[in-house]
Design a protein around this motif. Structure first.
Motif, short mmCIF file in Angstrom:
data_model
loop_
_atom_site.label_atom_id
_atom_site.label_comp_id
_atom_site.label_asym_id
_atom_site.label_seq_id
_atom_site.Cartn_x
_atom_site.Cartn_y
_atom_site.Cartn_z
N ALA A 69 0.82 -1.22 0.00
CA ALA A 69 0.00 0.00 0.00
C ALA A 69 0.86 1.27 0.00
CB ALA A 69 -0.99 -0.03 1.16
N PRO A 70 1.83 1.40 0.95
CA PRO A 70 2.62 2.64 0.91
C PRO A 70 3.40 2.85 -0.37
CG PRO A 70 3.45 1.15 2.62
CD PRO A 70 2.14 0.60 2.15
N LEU A 71 3.80 1.78 -1.04
CA LEU A 71 4.58 1.93 -2.27
C LEU A 71 3.70 1.87 -3.52
CD1 LEU A 71 7.83 -0.13 -1.52
CD2 LEU A 71 7.46 2.33 -1.31
N ASN A 72 2.40 1.68 -3.32
CA ASN A 72 1.47 1.59 -4.45
C ASN A 72 1.96 0.55 -5.48
OD1 ASN A 72 -0.80 2.21 -6.01
ND2 ASN A 72 0.33 3.75 -7.20
N ALA A 73 2.30 -0.63 -4.97
CA ALA A 73 2.87 -1.69 -5.83
C ALA A 73 2.13 -2.99 -5.56
CB ALA A 73 4.35 -1.85 -5.51
#
Ligand code: PRP
Ligand code: HPA
Length: 172
Positions: A69-73
């Protein structure tokens, strides 16, 4: 600050064999603030945008999934042999006694996708180097590997750096 995280890692003597000081991350995972801080620091240390985070079974999955989620990956699973249902590609690596094999789905990534490799710990680097070979065989653009813990005396991080991978660890 690193000392705070270090204090959350428990050392179990003589596991799984006499003479091994086993660094146990389960105590870090049990601590809400410590786990959140771990993921925040790994996210902050990530080089540029990535398309996929490749996590190595089993403990690497926990950190790879939390970074998604934090890296949008997305998350790409690198598993021990025999666990993935689709067609796979494989890499073998040496253990202290014998060999092991890791696999990934052959269609898990599109060649050229930017991948960050993640695991909980690097020791000899045998597992991570096999993962690098596997991901590169599939066409990944792999610049960086991140670990919560590096055991530097075992040389794994340096061996990975020799493969032109930037290696970052929160604790050593
Ligand atoms: C541990 C650890 C790394 C690897 C590091 O996994 O989580 O994946 O060993 O060792 P290396 O650098 O010498 O290769 P393990 O094989 O114990 O699997 P697990 O996570 O399923 O317990
Ligand atoms: N802890 C967890 N996993 C490991 C270790 C350790 O100390 N050494 C090799 N894999």
């Amino acid at each position: 600050m690193n000392d705070d995280l270090k204090a959350l890692i428990r050392t179990i003597p003589d596991f799984p064999k006499p003479g091994i000081q086993f660094r146990d991350i389960t105590t870090l995972l049990l601590d809400a603030g410590g786990f959140a801080q771990t993921i925040a620091r790994m996210a902050a240390a990530t080089l540029g945008p990535v398309d996929l985070i490749a996590g190595i079974e089993a403990r690497g999955f926990i950190f790879a999934a939390a970074l998604a989620a934090p890296l949008n990956a997305g998350v790409l699973l690198i598993r021990k042999d025999g666990k993935l249902p689709g067609a796979t590609i494989a890499e073998d690596y040496a253990l202290e006694y014998g060999e092991d094999r890791i696999v990934m789905h052959e269609d898990a990534l599109v060649p050229g996708q930017r991948v960050l490799l993640v695991d909980d710990l690097i020791a000899t680097g045998g597992t991570a180097r096999a993962a690098v070979r596997l991901l590169r065989k599939a066409g990944a653009e792999l610049r960086q590997a991140q670990f919560v813990i590096d055991l530097p005396e075992l040389g794994g991080a340096d061996a990975l750096r020799a493969e032109k991978i930037q290696v970052d660890s929160l604790l050593s």
